[in-house]
Design a protein around this motif. Structure first.
Motif, PDB file in Angstrom:
ATOM      1  N   LEU A 204       0.805  -1.225   0.000  1.00  0.00           N
ATOM      2  CA  LEU A 204       0.000   0.000   0.000  1.00  0.00           C
ATOM      3  C   LEU A 204       0.841   1.278   0.000  1.00  0.00           C
ATOM      4  O   LEU A 204       0.300   2.371  -0.185  1.00  0.00           O
ATOM      5  N   TYR A 205       2.138   1.172   0.222  1.00  0.00           N
ATOM      6  CA  TYR A 205       2.995   2.358   0.212  1.00  0.00           C
ATOM      7  C   TYR A 205       4.408   1.968  -0.225  1.00  0.00           C
ATOM      8  O   TYR A 205       4.794   0.801  -0.134  1.00  0.00           O
ATOM      9  N   ASN A 206       5.140   2.952  -0.713  1.00  0.00           N
ATOM     10  CA  ASN A 206       6.512   2.696  -1.136  1.00  0.00           C
ATOM     11  C   ASN A 206       7.381   2.378   0.078  1.00  0.00           C
ATOM     12  O   ASN A 206       7.192   2.962   1.151  1.00  0.00           O
ATOM     13  N   PRO A 207       8.321   1.448  -0.063  1.00  0.00           N
ATOM     14  CA  PRO A 207       9.174   1.076   1.077  1.00  0.00           C
ATOM     15  C   PRO A 207       9.856   2.291   1.701  1.00  0.00           C
ATOM     16  O   PRO A 207      10.343   3.175   0.992  1.00  0.00           O
ATOM     17  N   ILE A 208       9.871   2.319   3.022  1.00  0.00           N
ATOM     18  CA  ILE A 208      10.517   3.414   3.744  1.00  0.00           C
ATOM     19  C   ILE A 208      11.966   3.008   3.991  1.00  0.00           C
ATOM     20  O   ILE A 208      12.327   2.486   5.046  1.00  0.00           O
ATOM     21  N   ARG A 209      12.792   3.244   2.980  1.00  0.00           N
ATOM     22  CA  ARG A 209      14.214   2.919   3.077  1.00  0.00           C
ATOM     23  C   ARG A 209      14.926   4.066   3.774  1.00  0.00           C
ATOM     24  O   ARG A 209      14.974   5.186   3.256  1.00  0.00           O
ATOM     25  N   GLN A 210      15.448   3.798   4.943  1.00  0.00           N
ATOM     26  CA  GLN A 210      16.079   4.833   5.757  1.00  0.00           C
ATOM     27  C   GLN A 210      17.588   4.764   5.567  1.00  0.00           C
ATOM     28  O   GLN A 210      18.236   3.800   5.979  1.00  0.00           O
ATOM     29  N   ASP A 211      18.140   5.799   4.954  1.00  0.00           N
ATOM     30  CA  ASP A 211      19.563   5.823   4.621  1.00  0.00           C
ATOM     31  C   ASP A 211      20.356   6.704   5.581  1.00  0.00           C
ATOM     32  O   ASP A 211      19.867   7.735   6.060  1.00  0.00           O
ATOM     33  N   ALA A 212      21.568   6.273   5.843  1.00  0.00           N
ATOM     34  CA  ALA A 212      22.534   7.061   6.611  1.00  0.00           C
ATOM     35  C   ALA A 212      23.590   7.584   5.647  1.00  0.00           C
ATOM     36  O   ALA A 212      23.869   6.972   4.619  1.00  0.00           O
ATOM     37  N   VAL A 213      24.184   8.723   6.005  1.00  0.00           N
ATOM     38  CA  VAL A 213      25.245   9.271   5.170  1.00  0.00           C
ATOM     39  C   VAL A 213      26.213  10.057   6.052  1.00  0.00           C
ATOM     40  O   VAL A 213      25.814  10.683   7.043  1.00  0.00           O
ATOM     41  N   LEU A 214      27.492   9.973   5.710  1.00  0.00           N
ATOM     42  CA  LEU A 214      28.528  10.758   6.373  1.00  0.00           C
ATOM     43  C   LEU A 214      28.626  12.096   5.651  1.00  0.00           C
ATOM     44  O   LEU A 214      28.847  12.149   4.444  1.00  0.00           O
ATOM     45  N   LEU A 215      28.434  13.171   6.384  1.00  0.00           N
ATOM     46  CA  LEU A 215      28.507  14.495   5.787  1.00  0.00           C
ATOM     47  C   LEU A 215      29.978  14.902   5.611  1.00  0.00           C
ATOM     48  O   LEU A 215      30.858  14.412   6.324  1.00  0.00           O
ATOM     49  N   LYS A 216      30.222  15.808   4.684  1.00  0.00           N
ATOM     50  CA  LYS A 216      31.591  16.253   4.420  1.00  0.00           C
ATOM     51  C   LYS A 216      32.223  16.849   5.680  1.00  0.00           C
ATOM     52  O   LYS A 216      33.431  16.716   5.904  1.00  0.00           O
ATOM     53  N   THR A 217      31.397  17.459   6.523  1.00  0.00           N
ATOM     54  CA  THR A 217      31.895  18.049   7.764  1.00  0.00           C
ATOM     55  C   THR A 217      32.397  16.985   8.748  1.00  0.00           C
ATOM     56  O   THR A 217      33.126  17.301   9.687  1.00  0.00           O
TER      57      THR A 217
END
Length: 251
Positions: A204-217
């Motif tokens: 009924l809804y698009n998968p809630i893919r939760q992503d992590a990312v390292l910021l340039k800072t």
């Protein structure tokens, strides 16, 4: 004996200073749905590495805006995969650092037993208020809207919606009785069987893919890079599963 005690004290201070020098700190922006899991992961991270992850919680869309405006975060744990990707495209995040740390599940919940009985609860619409979080800023809110549209009920239910800025506020509306039912994250109900709930089918809804990312800072921050690594490890993944999330690669 006094000289020996003095030497011991000096050695102790040196060791303490060395330990403090080895420990580092990172500021982590965390999607509100991941609050409890992130707190437990941060505690385990500190116990294992000595580094401290200072957590801030909010809506992913708000964090994206803050980061583009120079907010002092080094890591983002988003509730979607689009904003981390956009930060890489914007040149604000490390390109090869993005990964899916969790896949969320949407739940229709009431604090009252017997109220939620699957999609029939939405079709009957015998409630005055239905809480969701802001679909423009919070992916769980978008998933709630997608669910209602899939069931062809969005226009009918729209006048009953009360909107929180984050999934935490959407939960609080139900918890405090300001809405009889609401769309929340399964992780918010972990460890509690109170009330009534319906885990919304994934179709009924698009998968809630939760992503992590390292910021340039955070690229040169030892605690930030260590936290990203810890999040991929078995201890963190066990905690993530405990809170009702699906890990990437699982069905």
């Amino acid at each position: 004996m006094k000289p020996f005690r003095s030497i011991a004290a000096i050695v102790g201070l040196v060791l303490l200073a060395f330990t403090d020098a080895q420990a580092a700190q990172t500021n982590v922006a965390v999607a509100a749905n991941f609050t409890d899991a992130a707190k437990e992961i941060a505690a385990a991270f500190k116990q294992k590495t000595g580094h401290e992850a200072v957590l801030s919680f909010g809506a992913s869309g708000q964090f994206y805006t803050q980061i583009t405006q120079g907010a002092p975060f080094q890591v983002l744990l988003s509730a979607d995969d689009s904003r981390p990707k956009k930060l890489i495209e914007d040149g604000l995040a490390v390109a090869d650092s993005r990964f899916t740390y969790a896949i969320g599940k949407l739940v229709l919940w009431s604090k009252t037993p017997g109220v939620v009985k699957g999609e029939e609860t939405l079709k009957a619409a015998s409630f005055a208020k239905l809480s969701i979080c802001n679909p423009a800023a919070a992916p769980y809110g978008l998933a709630a809207v997608e669910t209602m549209k899939s069931l062809k009920l969005y226009e009918t239910l729209q006048p009953k919606l009360v909107e929180g800025a984050t999934i935490t506020q959407a939960y609080q509306f139900v918890e405090t009785g300001n809405a009889e039912v609401g769309f929340v994250a399964l992780s918010q109900l972990t460890g509690s069987d109170t009330g009534s709930r319906w885990v919304v089918p994934q179709e009924l809804y698009n998968p809630i893919r939760q992503d992590a990312v390292l910021l340039k800072t955070g690229a040169g921050n030892e605690a930030a890079t260590a936290f990203i690594g810890f999040l991929k490890g078995p201890e963190a993944r066990a905690i993530i599963e405990k809170y009702g999330y699906v890990l990437d690669g699982q069905s």
